[in-house]
Design a protein around this motif. Structure first.
Motif, PDB file in Angstrom:
ATOM      1  N   THR A 312       0.870  -1.040   0.020  1.00  0.00           N
ATOM      2  CA  THR A 312      -0.038   0.013   0.010  1.00  0.00           C
ATOM      3  C   THR A 312       0.926   1.188   0.043  1.00  0.00           C
ATOM      4  OG1 THR A 312      -0.107  -0.309   2.333  1.00  0.00           O
ATOM      5  CG2 THR A 312      -2.238  -1.035   1.157  1.00  0.00           C
ATOM      6  N   GLU A 313       0.416   2.345  -0.328  1.00  0.00           N
ATOM      7  CA  GLU A 313       1.047   3.595  -0.683  1.00  0.00           C
ATOM      8  C   GLU A 313       2.078   3.911   0.710  1.00  0.00           C
ATOM      9  OE1 GLU A 313      -0.481   6.830  -2.600  1.00  0.00           O
ATOM     10  OE2 GLU A 313      -1.660   5.686  -3.796  1.00  0.00           O
ATOM     11  N   ASP A 314       1.372   4.024   2.043  1.00  0.00           N
ATOM     12  CA  ASP A 314       1.962   4.104   3.087  1.00  0.00           C
ATOM     13  C   ASP A 314       3.357   3.271   3.285  1.00  0.00           C
ATOM     14  OD1 ASP A 314       0.580   2.045   3.503  1.00  0.00           O
ATOM     15  OD2 ASP A 314       0.686   2.369   5.450  1.00  0.00           O
ATOM     16  N   GLN A 315       3.369   2.392   2.668  1.00  0.00           N
ATOM     17  CA  GLN A 315       5.022   1.526   2.691  1.00  0.00           C
ATOM     18  C   GLN A 315       5.733   2.000   1.877  1.00  0.00           C
ATOM     19  OE1 GLN A 315       2.501  -2.222   2.274  1.00  0.00           O
ATOM     20  NE2 GLN A 315       3.795  -2.777   3.609  1.00  0.00           N
ATOM     21  N   ILE A 316       5.486   2.996   0.784  1.00  0.00           N
ATOM     22  CA  ILE A 316       6.639   3.744   0.236  1.00  0.00           C
ATOM     23  C   ILE A 316       6.923   4.965   0.744  1.00  0.00           C
ATOM     24  CG2 ILE A 316       6.715   4.735  -2.211  1.00  0.00           C
ATOM     25  CD1 ILE A 316       4.687   2.941  -3.351  1.00  0.00           C
ATOM     26  N   ILE A 317       8.161   5.118   1.219  1.00  0.00           N
ATOM     27  CA  ILE A 317       8.645   6.189   1.944  1.00  0.00           C
ATOM     28  C   ILE A 317      10.115   6.691   1.455  1.00  0.00           C
ATOM     29  CG2 ILE A 317       7.584   5.320   3.938  1.00  0.00           C
ATOM     30  CD1 ILE A 317      10.179   4.153   5.038  1.00  0.00           C
ATOM     31  N   HIS A 318      10.523   7.844   2.105  1.00  0.00           N
ATOM     32  CA  HIS A 318      11.596   8.365   1.661  1.00  0.00           C
ATOM     33  C   HIS A 318      11.616   8.473   0.313  1.00  0.00           C
ATOM     34  CE1 HIS A 318      13.305   6.405   5.659  1.00  0.00           C
ATOM     35  NE2 HIS A 318      12.500   7.485   6.060  1.00  0.00           N
ATOM     36  N   TYR A 405      -2.409  -8.076   8.635  1.00  0.00           N
ATOM     37  CA  TYR A 405      -3.130  -7.546   7.655  1.00  0.00           C
ATOM     38  C   TYR A 405      -4.355  -8.299   7.227  1.00  0.00           C
ATOM     39  CZ  TYR A 405      -4.726  -7.076   2.524  1.00  0.00           C
ATOM     40  OH  TYR A 405      -5.338  -6.894   1.507  1.00  0.00           O
ATOM     41  N   HIS A 406      -4.312  -9.558   7.525  1.00  0.00           N
ATOM     42  CA  HIS A 406      -5.606 -10.412   7.364  1.00  0.00           C
ATOM     43  C   HIS A 406      -6.586 -10.455   8.680  1.00  0.00           C
ATOM     44  CE1 HIS A 406      -5.148 -12.200   3.326  1.00  0.00           C
ATOM     45  NE2 HIS A 406      -3.900 -12.526   3.701  1.00  0.00           N
ATOM     46  N   GLN A 407      -5.773  -9.828   9.632  1.00  0.00           N
ATOM     47  CA  GLN A 407      -6.825  -9.809  10.943  1.00  0.00           C
ATOM     48  C   GLN A 407      -7.463  -8.233  10.457  1.00  0.00           C
ATOM     49  OE1 GLN A 407      -7.266 -11.828  13.241  1.00  0.00           O
ATOM     50  NE2 GLN A 407      -8.840 -10.400  14.125  1.00  0.00           N
ATOM     51  N   ARG A 408      -6.897  -7.277   9.740  1.00  0.00           N
ATOM     52  CA  ARG A 408      -7.583  -6.018   9.419  1.00  0.00           C
ATOM     53  C   ARG A 408      -8.581  -6.082   8.335  1.00  0.00           C
ATOM     54  NH1 ARG A 408      -2.220  -4.308   9.481  1.00  0.00           N
ATOM     55  NH2 ARG A 408      -2.699  -3.862   7.225  1.00  0.00           N
ATOM     56  N   ALA A 716     -10.747  -0.253  -2.492  1.00  0.00           N
ATOM     57  CA  ALA A 716     -11.002  -1.522  -2.015  1.00  0.00           C
ATOM     58  C   ALA A 716      -9.297  -2.019  -1.292  1.00  0.00           C
ATOM     59  CB  ALA A 716     -11.250  -2.701  -2.543  1.00  0.00           C
ATOM     60  N   TYR A 717      -8.593  -1.766  -2.408  1.00  0.00           N
ATOM     61  CA  TYR A 717      -7.021  -1.961  -2.202  1.00  0.00           C
ATOM     62  C   TYR A 717      -6.488  -1.308  -1.259  1.00  0.00           C
ATOM     63  CZ  TYR A 717      -2.228  -3.009  -3.284  1.00  0.00           C
ATOM     64  OH  TYR A 717      -0.736  -3.229  -3.196  1.00  0.00           O
ATOM     65  N   ARG A 718      -6.884   0.126  -1.057  1.00  0.00           N
ATOM     66  CA  ARG A 718      -6.273   1.227   0.131  1.00  0.00           C
ATOM     67  C   ARG A 718      -7.113   0.762   1.395  1.00  0.00           C
ATOM     68  NH1 ARG A 718      -7.360   4.523  -4.685  1.00  0.00           N
ATOM     69  NH2 ARG A 718      -5.365   5.144  -5.772  1.00  0.00           N
ATOM     70  N   CYS A 719      -8.233   0.496   1.438  1.00  0.00           N
ATOM     71  CA  CYS A 719      -9.110   0.117   2.606  1.00  0.00           C
ATOM     72  C   CYS A 719      -8.988  -1.344   2.982  1.00  0.00           C
ATOM     73  CB  CYS A 719     -10.368   0.369   2.334  1.00  0.00           C
ATOM     74  SG  CYS A 719     -10.769   2.544   2.022  1.00  0.00           S
ATOM     75  N   GLU A 720      -8.111  -1.951   2.333  1.00  0.00           N
ATOM     76  CA  GLU A 720      -7.992  -3.437   2.982  1.00  0.00           C
ATOM     77  C   GLU A 720      -9.323  -4.342   2.888  1.00  0.00           C
ATOM     78  OE1 GLU A 720      -5.763  -2.859   6.537  1.00  0.00           O
ATOM     79  OE2 GLU A 720      -4.058  -2.558   5.475  1.00  0.00           O
TER      80      GLU A 720
END
Length: 808
Positions: A312-318, A405-408, A716-720
């Motif tokens: 997801t986008e939040d994992q793309i950093i720096h 992730y699968h819990q969320r 849906a991808y962003r909201c899991e």
């Protein structure tokens, strides 16, 4: 003549006559006593009376009226990659409003009608503002070569009493003014060291000195917008006329030029609260301010990277621009790996940057984006450096991320199902390392390893349970998956050149079947299908079988809300291979016809992890000895050696569990499909029906246009939320497929399904507030597996030291 403080008091009272002395002091960052003294002086000189501004005060304000505003929007904002590749920064939507539009509206609120926007980079994207707000567009043709002084210079004929602001600023409250005493720059106080431009002012807030570097510590800095009065504007243009073409001028901000000519270009500080002015130099800074940007930047480039890397986008950093190497390149980190992305087509297989090598990620389509990954393997003294601790940390993080992730997630994928604690028991008992050759019906001790006879009872029990549940005379659990079943069956039963009829992928057939059977040398025909009945045209099917002398029919429906009525197929001269992966649980529960009971020449097979809640395994069943014999002695050991016994025994546990609880589970699953489908229909979705029912299975079909489909999927991808998008005739072009087998396994009730429907409705919203979806997801019930044996049935399988963790 009044001084600046007195002017500011009149100006603020004009905005709100109810301001008390304390409020005025707070807004002007002055002592209460100074405010009281200045206000008293204004009353004595006839400018105000109490809270009322007298005519002389109003006249004085009008003499200082601001004429217009110039918004600088020509720059390329290279630090804001990759978003800046797709649109100018000022056109980003922040907290629901386009940045530049928010400022235009704030200026109009202050009575400033003439708004000039200086454009350059992607100038055409600002054109709509002319019609929408009546703004004036001025083009800066040197935005690539010169700094922002060139934008001010491009609009020099509009410079009067003029506000100068930047399109990418966000003011949480309207700090523009209708009137101004003299030129000023909005300023905020910054604690600690800062890279911003620090200022020193006198008691009237006039800027006496500016500075950068070590002296900028616990200091007021210029930030936000500025105001040029006529004096400042005329002097600034005069100076620019003289120095504009000098090489040294090219890289300067307009504020740099002011610093060099502070005596002629003096201005005052407009003190503001630190939480009022927001300037975002990078996407990561914007993420901290607007939650939606953590998961949804609306950048197609970010979306492509996320899809390629499965993040997801939040994992793309720096994120860092590499414009000095190539304008289209930027660097970023993701999951402790470093990447370089090129948004332009690039034929290089590797990139050297700062002494390190980045190798092409092979799964990237070069025509869209090209990704390179940093090679971490460094040779030390001729050997590869190996970081064991780093790999262990990676494994821990990846495993933990998977579980969390699968819990969320809101699980609506129609092809997955969780296994119970009971079914998982065999996975940790050491079965996976053990071999057994052949199956129940062909076992021969002399062909096997000593000890394999201990595995035979499990195969025998699988056959026994499948005979009870499915009426299967012969059962083969050796294949690994449903697709492996197809591979094994076709290899062992069919001959090269045989004719085979398939369910087309456009009508729900599994897309992998045709290339598999064609690779094995079979000639394929597509089964006639009716969109009205969502079933085969059986008269045409039977006629084609006879006319073309087709020996095999392989039906593998992946998208199915109404089971195919396969018993209408005439199998007197052909063999039906019936893939019931999506229907296995429904067949076992008696909620779907079992053709194995009535049809001749049929092989029924399935993957065992969809409506049937078992491990990912394969299961083949038939009542025809001739077909069984072809498979039994050929699958193993010719095409398959190690059959992964831990999965087979786990499947047996799942079969036993399902035999007791399956009818109740499947009944609830079908209820969930129809209840949720009805709720989605009420919320405006076009839900496909079969007859008067929405679904006879776990699946729900939503038909929509392509844009809506992509929007639902992306949100849906962003909201899991796990689901599938479909582009095929079965959905009249485009649609979304949902599955209820997993949420039914958690025994979610109608109240929970109401929440699920509300979430799915929100996924179609163009400017989705992701935070609201996340809040709704938190209200969903826990993911506790139902329709399984209680813990007391698990205890006998555990070691004594493991039993203490269970409470009955």
């Amino acid at each position: 003549m009044i001084n600046k403080l007195q002017f500011e008091i009149i100006r603020l009272l004009d905005e709100n006559e109810e301001f008390s002395n304390e409020e005025l002091a707070s807004k002007l960052f002055k002592d209460n006593n100074l405010i009281e003294s200045a206000r008293k002086n204004l009353e004595e000189n006839g400018y105000i009376s109490g809270k009322e501004i007298l005519p002389s005060g109003k006249k004085m304000l009008e003499e200082h009226k601001i004429d217009n505003a110039i918004i600088l929007a020509a720059g390329m904002s290279t630090r804001f990659v990759p978003l800046s590749y797709e649109q100018p920064k000022g056109l980003l939507k922040v907290k629901g409003e386009v940045l530049v539009e928010r400022q235009i509206c704030q200026l109009r609120e202050k009575g400033i009608q003439e708004v000039v926007i200086v454009v350059g980079y992607m100038k055409e994207k600002f054109q709509y503002l002319v019609d929408k707000y009546g703004v004036i567009l001025v083009e800066s043709k040197e935005y690539e070569k010169k700094n922002n002084h060139s934008s001010v210079y491009a609009a020099k004929r509009y410079l009067k009493n003029t506000i100068i602001t930047s399109s990418d600023l966000y003011f949480s409250e309207n700090i523009f003014q209708t009137y101004a005493y003299d030129a000023y720059y909005s300023s905020v106080y910054m604690s600690g060291k800062t890279a911003e431009r620090g200022i020193v002012t006198d008691e009237d807030d006039k800027i006496l000195k500016t500075m950068y570097g070590d002296k900028c510590y616990d200091i007021w800095v210029t930030l936000g917008y500025a105001y040029f009065n006529k004096r400042f504007s005329e002097n600034f243009v005069k100076i620019l006329d003289e120095i504009y073409d000098l090489p040294d001028t090219a890289g300067k901000f307009w504020a740099d030029i002011q610093d060099e000519h502070l005596e002629e270009l003096y201005m005052y500080a407009k003190y503001c609260g630190a939480d009022v002015i927001h300037e975002f130099d990078s996407l990561e800074e914007l993420r901290k301010f607007d939650y939606n940007y953590q998961k949804k930047s609306n950048s197609k480039i970010m979306q492509k990277i996320c899809y390629v890397l499965g993040v997801t986008e939040d994992q793309i950093i720096h994120i860092e621009s590499l414009k000095k190497i190539k304008f289209s390149m930027f660097k970023f980190e993701c999951k402790e790996e470093t990447y370089i992305c090129d948004i332009q087509e690039n034929n290089n297989d590797k990139i050297n940057y700062q002494g390190r090598v980045y190798y092409l990620c092979r799964d990237v389509i070069r025509s869209t984006i090209t990704l390179y990954k940093l090679d971490k393997n460094i040779k030390v003294n001729g050997k590869r450096e190996y970081n064991v601790e780093g790999d262990l940390k990676y494994l821990y993080q990846a495993t933990n991320e998977f579980k969390e992730y699968h819990q969320r997630t809101l699980p609506l994928c129609a092809a997955e199902n969780p296994t119970s604690e009971f079914t998982n028991i065999p996975l940790s008992c050491g079965f996976q390392e053990r071999y057994i050759m052949n199956n129940t019906y062909s076992f021969n001790m002399s062909d096997n390893f000593i000890g394999c006879e201990k595995l035979l009872p499990f195969y025998q029990k699988i056959s026994e349970v499948c005979r009870r549940m499915f009426g299967a005379v012969y059962t083969d659990p050796r294949p690994f998956t449903g697709m492996n079943c197809i591979d094994m069956i076709v290899k062992t039963v069919c001959e090269h050149g045989d004719k085979i009829m398939l369910l087309g992928k456009e009508y729900g057939g599994h897309a992998s079947v045709k290339p598999v059977v064609e690779r094995l040398g079979l000639k394929t025909y597509e089964a006639p299908f009716s969109m009205e009945t969502l079933d085969l045209k059986y008269d045409e099917v039977n006629a084609m079988i006879k006319k073309e002398n087709i020996k095999y029919i392989l039906l593998a429906p992946s998208d199915v809300i109404r089971p195919l009525d396969v018993e209408k197929i005439d199998t007197s001269s052909c063999v039906l291979m019936w893939d019931c992966s999506q229907l296995l649980g429904l067949i076992a529960a008696g909620l779907c016809k079992n053709p194995l009971e009535h049809m001749k020449n049929i092989i029924m097979f399935a993957g065992t992890h969809k409506t049937f809640p078992g491990p990912a395994s394969g299961l083949i069943m038939t009542n025809e000895k001739s077909l069984h014999d072809k498979m039994e002695m050929t699958i193993n050991p010719k095409y398959l050696r190690h059959s992964q016994m831990h999965q087979k025994i786990s499947l047996l546990f799942a079969l036993v569990e399902f035999e007791k609880y399956g009818v109740e589970y499947m009944t609830h699953m079908v209820h969930c499909s129809n209840y949720l489908g009805k709720k989605l229909e009420e919320k405006g979705y076009h839900i496909v029906k079969t007859g008067d029912q929405i679904s006879y299975t776990h699946q729900i079909f939503i038909e929509c246009d392509q844009d809506t489909m992509n929007r639902i999927y992306d949100n849906a991808y962003r909201c899991e939320v796990t689901l599938n998008k479909k582009t095929k005739n079965l959905f009249h072009g485009f649609g979304i497929r949902l599955g209820t087998q997993e949420i039914a396994r958690y025994n979610w009730n109608d109240d929970a399904l109401d929440l699920v429907a509300e979430i799915i409705k929100m996924l179609a919203v163009e400017d989705l507030d992701i935070g609201k979806v996340m809040e709704l997801k938190k209200k969903l019930p826990n993911k506790e597996i139902y329709y399984t044996f209680p813990q007391k049935e698990i205890l006998p399988f555990l070691k004594e030291n493991e039993k203490k963790n269970y409470s009955i």
